[in-house]
Structure formats: C-alpha cells, structure tokens
Design a protein around this motif. Structure first.
Motif, PDB file in Angstrom:
ATOM      1  N   GLY A 213     -36.507 -31.239 -18.533  1.00 41.20           N
ATOM      2  CA  GLY A 213     -35.428 -32.109 -19.020  1.00 41.20           C
ATOM      3  C   GLY A 213     -34.370 -31.397 -19.845  1.00 41.20           C
ATOM      4  N   LYS A 214     -34.302 -30.065 -19.718  1.00 41.36           N
ATOM      5  CA  LYS A 214     -33.340 -29.291 -20.504  1.00 41.36           C
ATOM      6  C   LYS A 214     -31.890 -29.657 -20.187  1.00 41.36           C
ATOM      7  CE  LYS A 214     -34.700 -25.351 -18.873  1.00 41.36           C
ATOM      8  NZ  LYS A 214     -35.761 -25.819 -17.984  1.00 41.36           N
ATOM      9  N   SER A 215     -31.580 -29.706 -18.889  1.00 44.62           N
ATOM     10  CA  SER A 215     -30.185 -29.967 -18.533  1.00 44.62           C
ATOM     11  C   SER A 215     -29.765 -31.371 -18.975  1.00 44.62           C
ATOM     12  CB  SER A 215     -29.971 -29.815 -17.033  1.00 44.62           C
ATOM     13  OG  SER A 215     -30.240 -28.484 -16.650  1.00 44.62           O
ATOM     14  N   TYR A 216     -30.669 -32.326 -18.825  1.00 43.73           N
ATOM     15  CA  TYR A 216     -30.333 -33.689 -19.258  1.00 43.73           C
ATOM     16  C   TYR A 216     -30.123 -33.727 -20.764  1.00 43.73           C
ATOM     17  CZ  TYR A 216     -30.674 -36.269 -14.925  1.00 43.73           C
ATOM     18  OH  TYR A 216     -30.415 -36.780 -13.683  1.00 43.73           O
ATOM     19  N   LEU A 217     -30.992 -33.045 -21.473  1.00 45.26           N
ATOM     20  CA  LEU A 217     -30.838 -32.985 -22.922  1.00 45.26           C
ATOM     21  C   LEU A 217     -29.496 -32.335 -23.269  1.00 45.26           C
ATOM     22  CD1 LEU A 217     -32.008 -33.209 -25.816  1.00 45.26           C
ATOM     23  CD2 LEU A 217     -32.984 -30.959 -25.491  1.00 45.26           C
ATOM     24  N   ALA A 218     -29.184 -31.261 -22.556  1.00 42.99           N
ATOM     25  CA  ALA A 218     -27.926 -30.553 -22.840  1.00 42.99           C
ATOM     26  C   ALA A 218     -26.723 -31.468 -22.607  1.00 42.99           C
ATOM     27  CB  ALA A 218     -27.823 -29.296 -21.986  1.00 42.99           C
ATOM     28  N   LYS A 219     -26.799 -32.312 -21.586  1.00 41.66           N
ATOM     29  CA  LYS A 219     -25.683 -33.239 -21.339  1.00 41.66           C
ATOM     30  C   LYS A 219     -25.514 -34.181 -22.522  1.00 41.66           C
ATOM     31  CE  LYS A 219     -26.665 -33.303 -16.450  1.00 41.66           C
ATOM     32  NZ  LYS A 219     -27.322 -34.114 -15.404  1.00 41.66           N
ATOM     33  N   MET A 220     -26.641 -34.639 -23.050  1.00 39.56           N
ATOM     34  CA  MET A 220     -26.567 -35.543 -24.199  1.00 39.56           C
ATOM     35  C   MET A 220     -25.998 -34.809 -25.419  1.00 39.56           C
ATOM     36  SD  MET A 220     -29.872 -38.000 -23.840  1.00 39.56           S
ATOM     37  CE  MET A 220     -31.229 -37.161 -23.098  1.00 39.56           C
ATOM     38  N   LEU A 221     -26.369 -33.548 -25.550  1.00 41.51           N
ATOM     39  CA  LEU A 221     -25.870 -32.778 -26.692  1.00 41.51           C
ATOM     40  C   LEU A 221     -24.371 -32.516 -26.554  1.00 41.51           C
ATOM     41  CD1 LEU A 221     -28.825 -30.240 -27.171  1.00 41.51           C
ATOM     42  CD2 LEU A 221     -28.280 -32.241 -28.580  1.00 41.51           C
ATOM     43  N   VAL A 222     -23.931 -32.275 -25.313  1.00 46.68           N
ATOM     44  CA  VAL A 222     -22.489 -32.084 -25.087  1.00 46.68           C
ATOM     45  C   VAL A 222     -21.751 -33.340 -25.546  1.00 46.68           C
ATOM     46  CG1 VAL A 222     -20.733 -31.973 -23.266  1.00 46.68           C
ATOM     47  CG2 VAL A 222     -22.648 -30.369 -23.243  1.00 46.68           C
ATOM     48  N   ILE A 223     -22.304 -34.493 -25.188  1.00 50.26           N
ATOM     49  CA  ILE A 223     -21.669 -35.750 -25.593  1.00 50.26           C
ATOM     50  C   ILE A 223     -21.693 -35.885 -27.116  1.00 50.26           C
ATOM     51  CG2 ILE A 223     -21.909 -38.273 -25.500  1.00 50.26           C
ATOM     52  CD1 ILE A 223     -22.807 -37.907 -22.551  1.00 50.26           C
ATOM     53  N   ALA A 224     -22.818 -35.480 -27.718  1.00 48.64           N
ATOM     54  CA  ALA A 224     -22.935 -35.577 -29.177  1.00 48.64           C
ATOM     55  C   ALA A 224     -21.813 -34.789 -29.865  1.00 48.64           C
ATOM     56  CB  ALA A 224     -24.296 -35.058 -29.633  1.00 48.64           C
ATOM     57  N   TYR A 225     -21.580 -33.584 -29.391  1.00 49.45           N
ATOM     58  CA  TYR A 225     -20.534 -32.768 -30.022  1.00 49.45           C
ATOM     59  C   TYR A 225     -19.140 -33.231 -29.614  1.00 49.45           C
ATOM     60  CZ  TYR A 225     -24.027 -29.630 -31.900  1.00 49.45           C
ATOM     61  OH  TYR A 225     -25.083 -29.114 -32.614  1.00 49.45           O
ATOM     62  N   ALA A 226     -19.034 -33.774 -28.394  1.00 48.51           N
ATOM     63  CA  ALA A 226     -17.719 -34.222 -27.922  1.00 48.51           C
ATOM     64  C   ALA A 226     -17.219 -35.424 -28.721  1.00 48.51           C
ATOM     65  CB  ALA A 226     -17.791 -34.572 -26.435  1.00 48.51           C
ATOM     66  N   ARG A 227     -18.103 -36.060 -29.481  1.00 46.77           N
ATOM     67  CA  ARG A 227     -17.643 -37.180 -30.316  1.00 46.77           C
ATOM     68  C   ARG A 227     -16.692 -36.689 -31.406  1.00 46.77           C
ATOM     69  NH1 ARG A 227     -21.560 -41.186 -32.765  1.00 46.77           N
ATOM     70  NH2 ARG A 227     -22.168 -39.342 -33.924  1.00 46.77           N
ATOM     71  N   HIS A 228     -16.724 -35.412 -31.695  1.00 46.63           N
ATOM     72  CA  HIS A 228     -15.787 -34.853 -32.684  1.00 46.63           C
ATOM     73  C   HIS A 228     -14.514 -34.428 -31.962  1.00 46.63           C
ATOM     74  CE1 HIS A 228     -18.952 -34.741 -35.667  1.00 46.63           C
ATOM     75  NE2 HIS A 228     -19.714 -34.016 -34.875  1.00 46.63           N
ATOM     76  N   PRO A 229     -13.423 -35.148 -32.149  1.00 43.09           N
ATOM     77  CA  PRO A 229     -12.210 -34.796 -31.402  1.00 43.09           C
ATOM     78  C   PRO A 229     -11.707 -33.398 -31.744  1.00 43.09           C
ATOM     79  CG  PRO A 229     -11.797 -36.598 -32.969  1.00 43.09           C
ATOM     80  CD  PRO A 229     -13.248 -36.305 -33.034  1.00 43.09           C
ATOM     81  N   GLU A 230     -12.101 -32.872 -32.892  1.00 41.26           N
ATOM     82  CA  GLU A 230     -11.609 -31.553 -33.289  1.00 41.26           C
ATOM     83  C   GLU A 230     -12.382 -30.422 -32.621  1.00 41.26           C
ATOM     84  OE1 GLU A 230     -13.481 -33.948 -34.980  1.00 41.26           O
ATOM     85  OE2 GLU A 230     -12.662 -33.654 -36.999  1.00 41.26           O
ATOM     86  N   MET A 231     -13.391 -30.772 -31.863  1.00 41.33           N
ATOM     87  CA  MET A 231     -14.236 -29.729 -31.298  1.00 41.33           C
ATOM     88  C   MET A 231     -13.945 -29.466 -29.819  1.00 41.33           C
ATOM     89  SD  MET A 231     -18.162 -29.483 -32.213  1.00 41.33           S
ATOM     90  CE  MET A 231     -19.062 -28.016 -31.782  1.00 41.33           C
ATOM     91  N   SER A 232     -13.931 -28.199 -29.431  1.00 36.11           N
ATOM     92  CA  SER A 232     -13.787 -27.843 -28.013  1.00 36.11           C
ATOM     93  C   SER A 232     -15.163 -27.448 -27.479  1.00 36.11           C
ATOM     94  CB  SER A 232     -12.882 -26.632 -27.823  1.00 36.11           C
ATOM     95  OG  SER A 232     -11.754 -26.709 -28.639  1.00 36.11           O
TER      96      SER A 232
END
Ligand SMILES: Nc1ncnc2c1ncn2[C@@H]1O[C@H](COP(=O)(O)OP(=O)(O)OP(=O)(O)O)[C@@H](O)[C@H]1O
Ligand SMILES: [Mg+2]
Length: 600
Positions: A213-232
């Motif tokens: 489940g690494k890739s699925y977890l990574a997708k969730m983490l990408v979303i977690a960080y993407a909540r910060h508009p200042e982050m690329s």
C-alpha cells in the motif's frame, strides 16, 4: 446532545456552547469512555503497567489507544498511550503440584481461570495539559498513583483534545485495531506566522513489500501536502501510476484540481526535452549506438561521443559542412540532415578514434553500409533533445517553483512512445532533474528564499541503491541523491523516497530521513535489523512485536476486507509527541479517505 454523535468519520465532537474544553474533556471521558484498567506498580513516566479490568478480559485490546486523566502541576493532564502487550498471570498455578494437576485434568478449579489476572503495558505517546480552553503538549513529569483509572480512547475524546488543531489535522488512517481516526499534521517546509509551516524541510521514507500500500499512502501524502497552497510538489513516477490517475481524472486529479484548486501538470517522457550535451554523450554510449557503429571499447566510445557532441555544440568549427541547410544543433539532431552531417564528421575524424587501420576500416564500412539502421537508432535517441511541443527540465522546474504547480513526471516505458527508453534513460533524466532542483534551490537560498518543495520518488531503491551499481551513470545518480539529501534541506527541499525494502536503499538516505512509514513485509532478517536500528531509542521491543503482528494485506483480503497497516515513526502526529512509533491502517482511498478529510 453533548458528545453523543456516533463515531462518524471526520465529525468533530458536538460541543455545547459556553463550556470550557477542560470540562468537556472531563465529561466526555466520564460519559463515553470505557474504563479498562488501573495503574499498577511498577510504572514509569513512559511505560505504564496496568491491571486489566475483568470486564475487558475478552476484548482484543493490544494496539488500542488509551487515556489516563490526572493532575500534574495543578492542571488537568491527559496521557495518551497505546497498549503494546498483554500478559496473563496466575501465580497459584505456577506452583509445581498444581501444574501437575493441570497437566492431568486440564483444570485445577477453583484456581484456574478464576484467579487469572491480565496485565497490560501501555507505552505513553503523548501528554497534554488542559487549561480551560487551551490544550498544550507537555511531558510526563510524574506518574499517576496506582489505582488511577485507564480508559479506552474514543473518537469523541480525541476530537475534544485536538479541537485547537482541527484545521491542520489530516487523516490517512485509523489507529490500528480501532475505528478511531489517527490525527496527523503535515506542516509545509516554509516559514510562516500562522504555524502551518515548519521553517525547514525534512525527508520521508515509505517502505513495505510489494502490495503493502505504499503508492496509495504516497498519494494520500501528496494530497496532505498539497493542502498548503505555498507548497510545490514534484512526483517522479517511474511506473506511470500517479500520472495515469491524473490522466484518467480519478481521485488524485479530482482532489488536487477541483477541491484544492491546484495547478496540476503531467510530463511524460515524450514531452520532456533534454538539453544537456553531456547527457547525449552518455546516451550514445549506453544505448549501444556507438557499438553498432563499430566503436567497441568504452575508451574509444568516449572519444567518438566527444567528437559527435563537440560538432553539435560548435558546428561552425567544422567548415566543410556549410552545404547543410538545417541549423546544426542538439535540438535538430534527430533530422536526417544533421545525422548525415554527423556521419561525415565521424568519417573525417575516424583517425582520432582509432590509430590502427583495421578498426578504422571497420567503422568506415559500417558507416557506408548500415546508414539506415544507424539513423533509426540515432533518431530514437536524439528525439529526447527535440523541442517542438515539449518542455525542458528547466521549464518544468520553473513551473514547479514559480507557479507552485504540482507536477508528475511520467518516466514509464509507455510514456516514451518510440523514443529510446530503458532504465538508464530514466536515470539520466532523473539525474538532470535532481541537478536542476539543486541548482535552483541553491540560487534561491543565496537570495534568502526557500523552495518549499517536496519531491516524491517512487521505486527509489532502483535509483539510489545500497550497492554500488556497475554503470557509471547510475552510480552518478546514486551519489547525486546522497549529496541531495545532505544539502537540500536548507533550501526548503524535502524528499520522499518510496522503496520496497529498507536494506536495499542507500543507508545515507535512510539516516537523513525524519519521518518513516513502514508497511507490511519488513519483519525478517536484514529488514528487521534495519528497522530496529531506525527505531533506536524511539521504540521498544513491544513496538517491534506489534509491527510484526501485521497481517499480509493479500491474506487479509482472503478473509474479508483488505487492510494496509503501517507503523509511523516521526513527528507527524500529535499523538506521538514523545517520539514513540504509531500504528495505523490506511483509510480506503476512494471512500473513507475522502470523507474523513471532507473532500466528498
Ligand atoms: N488505502 C488504500 N485504499 C484502497 N486500496 C488500497 C489502499 N492501499 C492499497 N490498496 C490496494 O492494494 C493494492 C496495492 O497497493 P499499492 O499499489 O499502493 O502497493 P505498493 O506497496 O505501492 O506496491 P508496489 O511495491 O508493487 O508498487 C492497490 O492496487 C490497491 O488495490
Ligand atoms: Mg507502488
């Protein structure tokens, strides 16, 4: 009705007006929580020894989170911890004669069963002091007296405790063996006045066997960080898995674009234009092109590649070629005309490649007779450098940094169309990306700016392996990563490496990580040893045992619901202020996850 809400995912406890948090938490514990034990002796500030209440004997409590309420320095203090082990004790039947009776009769009433006791160990993971409406993390500077009640944590109590942070909290999983959402906080890497930024980058690792489940977890983490508009965010996608989800407009695409209003771009290999002459030189060698041309040893190939690339760089130095109408450059190298000019340059300079007549003749004969075949190969390679309808890596990194885009670089075989592709090509492109990121980070750093960027690399063990690879190019990439993890944190650039094993990834990458996710499948041999080393003082044997009790997601699928458990180690959850690892089962991505984070 106060706290009456059921354990609805993502619903914060119903707070009645006008009450201080302190009172709400007290009431919530009194009304909702199940009393499961009392503190016994000996207990320490990190490990509580707890006698399990008889009423809880038939419950599967290991892994469950608990809460203890006590007073420290005059304030209401809540210690949260996790049950990491359970031990059955019956001192009566440990005496030899009784054991003998047991071995004959199978029981020794009234001593068996009735006199059993169960002792649980709770490792304290976070302590909060509650003062009217303020919840502050604190440390356990005392031990509550024996007999202090221990309760099972509930979603409602947790929500009340986390109330001050609720805007920041993000959910990727439930607390292992429970229905309670594990609160997590992923801060961005920049500095900020509102506390949402950490002011420095950190590196993350996601490990686990294939299918864990690494890739699925990574997708969730990408979303977690993407909540910060200042982050690329830039995702290096060697299998094209993330990019596919964007192209097919699935969850990742929906959430990033529609909910979070982020700019999302996918760059498949065919849309990336390489510009570096050195890269072409490498490609001519590793693709086997020069070998096909009759240039055999690596040394001679280096010379031949140098002649070709020098010509593309400085065509005007090669006077006799003025008859060609196309501009000669690396961008146009894929055209037949430029190829023909390259061939005549090689022909004129074959003496620089080989001194002896035999090999010279071999090369010249091949040039004369196998032109078509060679052009086919040449075109496949040099198309990587064409520019029409493409972006250079500089462009891509610029869009990433300046426009705060979320970028997926699809380096899968399918993404290359009919361009020359193999693992080494992936490596070369990746190397260019790493170098460009480092350069841009360094420039910004000199201007006192931070990138605030996360780079996600799936299949990282292939690009930064522990063992030195034979190929020069792959070794260069590997060392480039080692250098990057050491230097880029100060640029505000953090890396997330996803790998099937711990032991096969370069140890320096692992040492530099701050947050780790360990999925199923690292319970044996070198993996277990590596795991133990990483946990070091943060975990104890009970944590490792709990990790080892993880079921294979494949076999849990046979028994019903497929579960993907992870042990999380690092400062990303308010439940782990003490630094102890936490245990979670990831939320079902297309449903639970979206609901819990209010995306649907
Ligand atoms: N959170 C989740 N929600 C729903 N399904 C999941 C979740 N995690 C994993 N899965 C299921 O398990 C499968 C394997 O998960 P995933 O692709 O993330 O594994 P992996 O660890 O990345 O494997 P590999 O190392 O082979 O890439 C997925 O295809 C999906 O069906
Ligand atoms: Mg994967």
């Amino acid at each position: 009705m106060l706290f009456y809400r059921c354990m609805n995912i993502g619903v914060w406890g119903d707070m009645s007006e006008g009450k201080f948090l302190e009172e709400k938490i007290r009431t919530s514990i009194a009304k909702n929580a199940e009393w499961i034990g009392v503190i016994m002796s000996p207990s320490t500030n990190t490990l509580l020894n707890v006698e399990l209440m008889e009423t809880a004997y038939d419950r599967g409590v290991v892994g469950n989170p608990c809460i203890v309420e006590f007073v420290q320095d005059g304030s209401l203090t809540c210690a949260l911890g996790q049950i990491t082990s359970i031990e059955l004790k019956n001192p009566h039947i440990e005496r030899h004669p009784i054991q003998k009776i047991l071995s004959v009769r199978g029981e020794a009433n009234p001593l068996t069963k009735q006199h059993d006791t169960r002792r649980i160990e709770i490792s304290v993971s976070a302590v909060y002091s509650v003062d009217r409406d303020k919840v502050r993390p604190t440390t356990m500077g005392s031990v509550p007296p024996t007999g202090t009640r221990v309760y099972l944590l509930t979603q409602e109590i947790l929500n009340a405790l986390m109330e001050p942070h609720k805007e920041e909290i993000f959910y990727i999983g439930k607390i292992y063996n429970t229905n309670i959402l594990l609160p997590m906080i992923f801060k961005h890497f920049g500095s900020s006045d509102d506390g949402r930024g950490l002011g420095e980058a950190y590196h993350l690792g996601v490990f686990g066997k294939t299918g864990s489940g690494k890739s699925y977890l990574a997708k969730m983490l990408v979303i977690a960080y993407a909540r910060h508009p200042e982050m690329s965010i830039i995702v290096i996608d060697p299998q094209g898995e993330f990019s596919r989800e964007i192209r097919q407009r699935r969850v990742l695409n929906e959430v990033l674009k529609e909910r979070l209003k982020r700019k999302v771009e996918v760059y498949p290999t065919v849309k990336i234009s390489l510009t570096n002459h050195e890269t072409l030189k490498r490609l001519l060698i590793i693709s086997g092109f020069l070998d096909k041309m009759g240039v055999r040893t690596r040394e001679n190939q280096e010379i031949a590649a140098e002649i070709i690339v020098d010509f593309l760089k400085h065509p005007t130095r090669y006077e006799s070629l003025s008859q060609f109408s196309t501009e000669i450059s690396i961008k146009n190298a894929y055209t037949r005309e430029v190829f023909d000019s390259v061939i005549s340059v090689v022909r004129n300079n074959v003496g620089r490649i080989y001194v002896s007549e035999g090999p010279r003749q071999r090369v010249l004969t091949i040039l004369d007779t196998r032109g078509e075949e060679l052009y086919d190969e040449w075109r496949k390679i040099t198309l990587l450098f064409s520019v029409k309808g493409k972006s250079t890596i500089d462009d891509i990194v610029h869009r990433l940094v300046e426009e705060k885009a979320i970028i997926f670089v699809d380096l899968s075989e399918q993404s290359a169309g009919n361009i020359f592709w193999n693992e080494k090509v992936q490596g070369l492109i990746l190397n260019d990306i790493v170098n460009t990121l480092k350069d841009v980070g360094n420039e910004k750093f000199k201007d006192n700016e931070q990138l605030n960027t996360l780079v996600v690399i799936d299949e990282a063990h292939r690009f930064a392996p522990r063992e030195k690879p034979e190929e020069l190019e792959l070794e260069e990439l590997r060392m480039n990563f080692v250098d990057a993890v050491r230097t880029t944190r100060k640029y505000g650039l953090g890396w997330m490496f996803i790998s099937q094993t711990i032991a096969s990834l370069h140890p320096e990458l692992i040492n530099q990580m701050r947050v780790y996710f360990f999925g199923y499948g690292l319970s044996w041999g070198v993996e277990l040893r590596a795991l133990r080393e990483i946990l070091g003082g943060g975990g104890n044997d009970n944590h490792l045992e709990l990790y080892r009790s993880f079921r294979d997601p494949q076999s849990s699928a046979i028994l019903g619901k497929k579960e993907h458990p992870f042990m999380v180690f690092g400062p990303v959850s308010p439940l782990s202020v003490s630094g102890a690892p936490l245990f979670t089962v990831t939320l079902e991505y297309e449903d639970e996850f979206l609901k819990a984070n209010k995306f649907s």
